[in-house]
Design a protein around this motif. Structure first.
Motif, short mmCIF file in Angstrom:
data_model
loop_
_atom_site.label_atom_id
_atom_site.label_comp_id
_atom_site.label_asym_id
_atom_site.label_seq_id
_atom_site.Cartn_x
_atom_site.Cartn_y
_atom_site.Cartn_z
N CYS A 5 0.86 -1.18 0.00
CA CYS A 5 0.00 0.00 0.00
C CYS A 5 0.90 1.23 0.00
N ASN A 6 0.68 2.11 -0.96
CA ASN A 6 1.53 3.29 -1.11
C ASN A 6 0.95 4.44 -0.28
N VAL A 7 1.63 4.79 0.81
CA VAL A 7 1.09 5.74 1.78
C VAL A 7 1.91 7.03 1.77
N LEU A 24 3.56 1.55 9.83
CA LEU A 24 2.96 1.36 8.51
C LEU A 24 3.76 0.38 7.66
N ARG A 25 5.07 0.45 7.77
CA ARG A 25 5.90 -0.46 6.97
C ARG A 25 5.71 -1.91 7.39
N SER A 29 3.25 -1.61 3.80
CA SER A 29 3.07 -0.30 3.19
C SER A 29 4.42 0.30 2.80
N VAL A 31 6.07 3.84 2.43
CA VAL A 31 5.74 5.13 3.04
C VAL A 31 6.64 6.25 2.52
N ILE A 120 -5.76 -0.15 4.35
CA ILE A 120 -4.63 -0.90 3.78
C ILE A 120 -5.10 -2.27 3.28
#
Length: 297
Positions: A5-7, A24-25, A29, A31, A120
């Protein structure tokens, strides 16, 4: 393929970024983060982010104004944006500006995980679905190509790659139909390799196959674009000459003979020449095909 997921995090508080990015990683994701809101819209348009974490207070402007600019862009209006609020009282302003959800700072790690997990997961599931569709499309395309190749191969002689007898009979039938409609004759020309058995017996079947392949290549190269060739039997080739009668047949047969007379081929250090004999029949669309073929052969 690994899904991510590109955040994008838009936050000036470096401590908050330092705690948020690792979380998040761990959730599959990728980040990125920026500290100011001025170029966020351009950044989103260029990079294709799946989720935005946007602080309400930024050095250059407030996050609500940034969010409203995001929602004004048709291509960005469906990107989930999670507002990171400095106070709980700002949640009304967040939703009115177009936020998908919010979280109040400072937040505990489990709070962030709970807030972003649905978004996500949705992105990753969508990516998996897209990848699976692409995989199935690729398989379907490969199957179509394989079936097409099988259909082509079923109509070609495997050694010479010209039409086989079955496919060529279909072509002759088609030409008969055209001939009846146009009232124009066509010609069938049978070319026989003289002493083909000689090559097999004296030099082996590998040499015989070489001679047959070269014969097909030379005949094909001597014909007009509309003419067709088939390997009729072991050492015989049938040629279909549409809209051709005796005069045209003589020209084409002379050309084929000339090509073969001027050609020699080296096989394992030995030069070989190929000689052909011919028989032919000028046909109409109403002729009995079985009788025509018996006469030619």
């Amino acid at each position: 393929m690994s899904q991510l997921c590109n955040v994008l995090i838009v936050e000036a508080d470096s401590k908050n970024v330092e705690t948020t990015v690792p979380l998040l990683r761990k959730m599959n994701s990728k980040v990125s983060y920026v500290k100011q809101g001025l170029n966020v819209v351009t950044h989103l348009q260029k990079k294709g982010f799946d989720l935005v974490l946007l602080a309400d207070k930024l050095p250059d402007e407030d996050g609500f104004r940034v969010l409203r600019r995001i929602r004004e862009k048709a291509e960005l209006k469906n990107i989930p944006v999670l507002m990171m609020l400095s106070e709980d009282e700002s949640k009304k302003a967040a939703f009115e500006s177009g936020a998908s959800d919010y979280i109040v700072k400072p937040y505990m790690p489990y709070e962030l995980v709970a807030r972003v997990t649905p978004y996500i997961s949705l992105v990753l599931d969508r990516q998996k679905f897209t990848d699976e569709c692409q995989r199935k499309d690729k398989i379907a395309k490969q199957l179509d190509e394989a079936f097409t190749e099988m259909e082509i191969m079923s109509r070609l002689d495997p050694l010479t790659r010209v039409y086989n007898r079955r496919a060529f009979l279909e072509k002759i039938t088609d030409e008969q139909i055209r001939s009846r409609r146009s009232q124009k004759k066509f010609t069938l020309l049978l070319a026989n390799i003289i002493k083909c058995r000689h090559y097999n017996e004296r030099h082996g079947y590998e040499c015989g196959d070489f001679i047959i392949k070269k014969t097909a290549e030379l005949i094909h190269g001597s014909l007009r674009e509309r003419d067709l060739t088939a390997r009729w039997s072991g050492d015989k080739f049938m040629i279909l000459l549409p809209e051709t009668e005796s005069d045209g047949l003589e020209i084409i047969q002379t050309k084929i003979n000339k090509v073969f007379q001027e050609s020699s081929f080296e096989f394992k250090g030995m030069n070989h020449r190929i000689d052909l004999s011919f028989s032919s029949k000028v046909c109409t669309g109403n002729d009995d095909l079985d009788l025509v073929l018996k006469e030619i052969e």
